[in-house]
Design a protein around this motif. Sequence first.
Motif, mmCIF file in Angstrom:
data_model
loop_
_atom_site.group_PDB
_atom_site.id
_atom_site.type_symbol
_atom_site.label_atom_id
_atom_site.label_comp_id
_atom_site.label_asym_id
_atom_site.label_seq_id
_atom_site.Cartn_x
_atom_site.Cartn_y
_atom_site.Cartn_z
ATOM 1 N N GLN A 248 0.852 -1.190 0.000
ATOM 2 C CA GLN A 248 0.000 0.000 0.000
ATOM 3 C C GLN A 248 0.888 1.240 0.000
ATOM 4 N N ILE A 256 -3.150 3.652 -2.740
ATOM 5 C CA ILE A 256 -3.379 2.567 -3.683
ATOM 6 C C ILE A 256 -2.868 1.277 -3.043
ATOM 7 N N TYR A 258 -2.285 -3.010 -3.345
ATOM 8 C CA TYR A 258 -2.147 -4.242 -4.119
ATOM 9 C C TYR A 258 -2.354 -5.400 -3.160
ATOM 10 N N MET A 268 -6.871 -4.790 -6.759
ATOM 11 C CA MET A 268 -6.376 -3.433 -6.506
ATOM 12 C C MET A 268 -7.506 -2.557 -6.000
ATOM 13 N N TRP A 270 -7.842 1.525 -5.242
ATOM 14 C CA TRP A 270 -7.165 2.816 -5.389
ATOM 15 C C TRP A 270 -8.131 3.909 -4.954
ATOM 16 N N SER A 271 -7.838 4.533 -3.823
ATOM 17 C CA SER A 271 -8.642 5.666 -3.353
ATOM 18 C C SER A 271 -8.060 6.931 -3.969
ATOM 19 N N THR A 272 -8.876 7.631 -4.717
ATOM 20 C CA THR A 272 -8.372 8.783 -5.456
ATOM 21 C C THR A 272 -9.479 9.816 -5.604
ATOM 22 N N ILE A 292 -1.159 2.105 -13.169
ATOM 23 C CA ILE A 292 -1.126 1.373 -11.900
ATOM 24 C C ILE A 292 0.314 1.056 -11.519
ATOM 25 N N ALA A 295 1.936 4.184 -10.314
ATOM 26 C CA ALA A 295 1.437 4.668 -9.024
ATOM 27 C C ALA A 295 2.197 4.069 -7.850
#
Length: 545
Positions: A248, A256, A258, A268, A270-272, A292, A295
């Motif tokens: 993370q 993000i 994994y 995955m 991914w908080s965005t 990804i 990132a």
Amino acid sequence: MISRRSFGFFGGAKKAVEKATGGASQPYDVLIVGGGPAGLALASSLGSSSHLKSLKIGLIEANSLDGVRHWSSDAYSNRCSSISAANFEYLQRTGALSSLDTSRISPITNMQVWDGRTDARITFGRQLDDEDYGAVDKGGSTLSYMIENSNLQKALLHYIENHTSIDILESSKISSIDRDNEWPRVSLHSGDSHRTRLLIGADGFNSPVRKFAEIDSVGWAYDAAGFVSTLETQPNTSTSHASHTAFQRFLPTGPIAYLPLPGTAASMVWSTTPQLAKQFKQADARVLTMLINAAFRFREDILTTLYNNASLPYDSFVLLVKQLESAQGIDMTTARCISDGAAEGVPPSDYDAFPPLVTSIQEGSQASFPLKINHTDGYDANRAVLVGDAAHSCHPLAGQGLNLGLADVQSLTSVLAEGRRLGGDIGSKTVLSRYTRDRYVANMMMLGATDKLNALFQVGADNPLVQLRSVGLETLNEMDFVKDFFMRQAGTTYGASQGTPEKSIIADTIQGVGSTITMVSATARQLTALGQSKVTQLLEDANKR
């Protein structure tokens, strides 16, 4: 309509009985609303309890459960959960996981978390150079299990239908809930109604049971979205690497994560920002694959450039990535290189610091959802109680949503079993208030910790907190005894039948991270106060000059 009912407690095929109630009331001791993971886990837990399984228990679900009952898939679902070792062990003890497809779950034995701006890192679990790093359950090494929600739900439903006497009332939409001589009465669109001694809401964020119980809640929506995908990665070339390691990275726009699945698959989260989540969904899948990989490896300014050019044709995007890598001196000698794939032969020295390179994204697995935090003012009312998302929801950065719900399940089962054993009324405030006392503060601390951590990593690059949080992470990473303490504390769970706390020797990393978050937040607040005082002094000195 009651669609399924089981008879007998000793396994074997269960007779399915269709009953037409004609609107007549069906009295229950316990009625659970909600057939999601938390509701099914609670039903299986109650049905396995020696003190509770003789009660008349029902579960109402608005939709058909045939999709769960007959679930089968070659591809991995994008709806997965990281179930802590303590919660997984509890469900195993109840027998509810006897039909779980274990070939589709992945144990996590290590976790790496790091700051996207400073690369300050903290690790949990086995050290990367341990020879037996990949061993599952050897010496209590498993921290959590990655499980598809459908796989978990199917196993729980199978247990309920084959090993308990619980009624499953599926395809039953609620029209109203009111009181009948103080007991809750649930009326369905079909015309049926059911009176119960205790009504349990496992019915999610927009809980009808919570509204009936008149339990208020406080919360807000984040200006953020969760973006999920199922990934295919390059084969692991190191036995001590990502087959059982979760990664993370906290980026300025959000973390993000994994999360490994069996083989070379991974999930995955991914908080965005909502804008970037929308952009990711619209991007070429090959471009998204490179985004990804970037990132987890590239600096903030390079990522911003890539975000702004995500609409480029794939070949043009690859050329841009190569130009950016060349400008930063990134080549095949480092695992930060994403444009040419993994190098053959001996991997780079920093290979273990990152997840395997993503090679493709499973078609149709891209999805997004809004992020929010919410917590009710209490969990119990007169003959009503809440569990899981009906009572609380939090930011997904610590993977605690379902884990908190499963901890609720353990606690409520224990409280009801003890109340039943002592001859008490399981729907009374006297019994139910014990559950609220047990779970409310623990859940509130986790919700607060995830909210604070999210805010801590959202601060601007010039904020003194950036360096302070890095110092905090690096310091904690060197304090193995502190990390071990947190993980062992997180392993505390509830006995399946005794109703008393017992210690699990398995370290629960996900909840351990949550405990660590609390400490980091407290440390950051203290350091921030000192930092602000120093800044104020410097400004005063400058003004004097």
